[in-house]
Design a protein around this motif. Sequence first.
Motif, PDB file in Angstrom:
ATOM      1  N   SER A   4       0.835  -1.201   0.000  1.00  0.00           N
ATOM      2  CA  SER A   4       0.000   0.000   0.000  1.00  0.00           C
ATOM      3  C   SER A   4       0.868   1.249   0.000  1.00  0.00           C
ATOM      4  N   GLU A   5       0.254   2.339  -0.289  1.00  0.00           N
ATOM      5  CA  GLU A   5       0.953   3.617  -0.316  1.00  0.00           C
ATOM      6  C   GLU A   5       0.852   4.331   1.031  1.00  0.00           C
ATOM      7  N   SER A   6       0.671   3.581   2.102  1.00  0.00           N
ATOM      8  CA  SER A   6       0.511   4.199   3.413  1.00  0.00           C
ATOM      9  C   SER A   6       1.789   4.933   3.805  1.00  0.00           C
ATOM     10  N   ARG A   7       1.611   5.931   4.588  1.00  0.00           N
ATOM     11  CA  ARG A   7       2.726   6.750   5.038  1.00  0.00           C
ATOM     12  C   ARG A   7       2.965   6.488   6.525  1.00  0.00           C
ATOM     13  N   LEU A   8       4.221   6.531   6.901  1.00  0.00           N
ATOM     14  CA  LEU A   8       4.627   6.194   8.260  1.00  0.00           C
ATOM     15  C   LEU A   8       4.159   7.258   9.251  1.00  0.00           C
ATOM     16  N   GLU A   9       3.449   6.793  10.270  1.00  0.00           N
ATOM     17  CA  GLU A   9       3.022   7.619  11.400  1.00  0.00           C
ATOM     18  C   GLU A   9       3.839   7.178  12.605  1.00  0.00           C
ATOM     19  N   ILE A  10       4.334   8.121  13.375  1.00  0.00           N
ATOM     20  CA  ILE A  10       5.159   7.817  14.543  1.00  0.00           C
ATOM     21  C   ILE A  10       4.279   7.324  15.696  1.00  0.00           C
ATOM     22  N   ASP A  11       4.785   6.334  16.420  1.00  0.00           N
ATOM     23  CA  ASP A  11       4.117   5.818  17.608  1.00  0.00           C
ATOM     24  C   ASP A  11       4.309   6.841  18.727  1.00  0.00           C
ATOM     25  N   GLN A  12       3.277   7.597  19.010  1.00  0.00           N
ATOM     26  CA  GLN A  12       3.362   8.685  19.983  1.00  0.00           C
ATOM     27  C   GLN A  12       3.549   8.189  21.414  1.00  0.00           C
ATOM     28  N   THR A  13       3.299   6.894  21.678  1.00  0.00           N
ATOM     29  CA  THR A  13       3.525   6.371  23.024  1.00  0.00           C
ATOM     30  C   THR A  13       5.010   6.327  23.356  1.00  0.00           C
ATOM     31  N   LEU A  14       5.873   6.483  22.343  1.00  0.00           N
ATOM     32  CA  LEU A  14       7.318   6.473  22.566  1.00  0.00           C
ATOM     33  C   LEU A  14       7.851   7.848  22.953  1.00  0.00           C
ATOM     34  N   LEU A  15       6.958   8.827  22.969  1.00  0.00           N
ATOM     35  CA  LEU A  15       7.353  10.197  23.304  1.00  0.00           C
ATOM     36  C   LEU A  15       6.636  10.652  24.567  1.00  0.00           C
ATOM     37  N   ASP A  16       7.329  11.392  25.398  1.00  0.00           N
ATOM     38  CA  ASP A  16       6.717  11.979  26.583  1.00  0.00           C
ATOM     39  C   ASP A  16       5.676  12.993  26.114  1.00  0.00           C
ATOM     40  N   SER A  17       4.449  12.854  26.592  1.00  0.00           N
ATOM     41  CA  SER A  17       3.353  13.693  26.110  1.00  0.00           C
ATOM     42  C   SER A  17       3.535  15.167  26.458  1.00  0.00           C
ATOM     43  N   GLU A  18       4.276  15.473  27.503  1.00  0.00           N
ATOM     44  CA  GLU A  18       4.460  16.866  27.899  1.00  0.00           C
ATOM     45  C   GLU A  18       5.665  17.515  27.238  1.00  0.00           C
ATOM     46  N   THR A  19       6.786  16.793  27.177  1.00  0.00           N
ATOM     47  CA  THR A  19       8.016  17.403  26.669  1.00  0.00           C
ATOM     48  C   THR A  19       8.328  17.029  25.225  1.00  0.00           C
ATOM     49  N   GLY A  20       7.762  15.924  24.743  1.00  0.00           N
ATOM     50  CA  GLY A  20       8.082  15.446  23.401  1.00  0.00           C
ATOM     51  C   GLY A  20       9.385  14.672  23.347  1.00  0.00           C
ATOM     52  N   ALA A  21      10.051  14.522  24.485  1.00  0.00           N
ATOM     53  CA  ALA A  21      11.314  13.781  24.544  1.00  0.00           C
ATOM     54  C   ALA A  21      11.053  12.284  24.400  1.00  0.00           C
ATOM     55  N   LEU A  22      12.056  11.589  23.969  1.00  0.00           N
ATOM     56  CA  LEU A  22      11.968  10.143  23.799  1.00  0.00           C
ATOM     57  C   LEU A  22      11.803   9.459  25.146  1.00  0.00           C
ATOM     58  N   ASP A  23      10.855   8.542  25.238  1.00  0.00           N
ATOM     59  CA  ASP A  23      10.638   7.752  26.445  1.00  0.00           C
ATOM     60  C   ASP A  23      11.419   6.449  26.277  1.00  0.00           C
ATOM     61  N   TRP A  24      12.604   6.412  26.879  1.00  0.00           N
ATOM     62  CA  TRP A  24      13.504   5.272  26.700  1.00  0.00           C
ATOM     63  C   TRP A  24      12.887   3.969  27.211  1.00  0.00           C
TER      64      TRP A  24
END
Length: 164
Positions: A125-145
């Motif tokens: 399919s021609e789907s486009r990659l969406e980032i898994d937002q659960t991997l990011l801190d919802s307040e700061t946007g930093a990576l949740d290791w």
Amino acid sequence: MPQFATPLARQQATLMMQPALIRVIDNIRKQLDNSDWRGTYQEDFLWPEGTDERQQQDYFALQKQLSTASPEAYDRVQAQLQQLPQPMPVYTLCLEKPGEKQRRIDLWELCYRICAQNYDPDSSSESRLEIDQTLLDSETGALDWNQLDQKARRLVTEVFADLS
């Protein structure tokens, strides 16, 4: 390389890919320690279309010079290097086990699966990659290791389970 849904998704993937690769390699090591599979890593390069053999040789020669360049020469060599086509590294895990066919796993594809919401490299399919937002801190946007490590562990475990 997948197509990204938005410029922000590309930016977030860029932020996540190296940490994802680190977690993937660590989890692969742990899986290999507890299995009969033997793994080796292979690095190749994907060159931009139209890159000739001479440009590739020049790139590698300048990379070698860069690693031993004096501080005075470093900027000059770096400037020459930037004038050449830049390859994208491709990392592959080669797995071998007695009595089994060799298996190859594209580590970047695995990292994209970790960083993405629902990435399927085999999808036509021609789907486009969406980032898994659960991997990011919802307040700061930093990576949740912790989240990144859990997802990497789960996917690497699935890859090894699928080898059987």
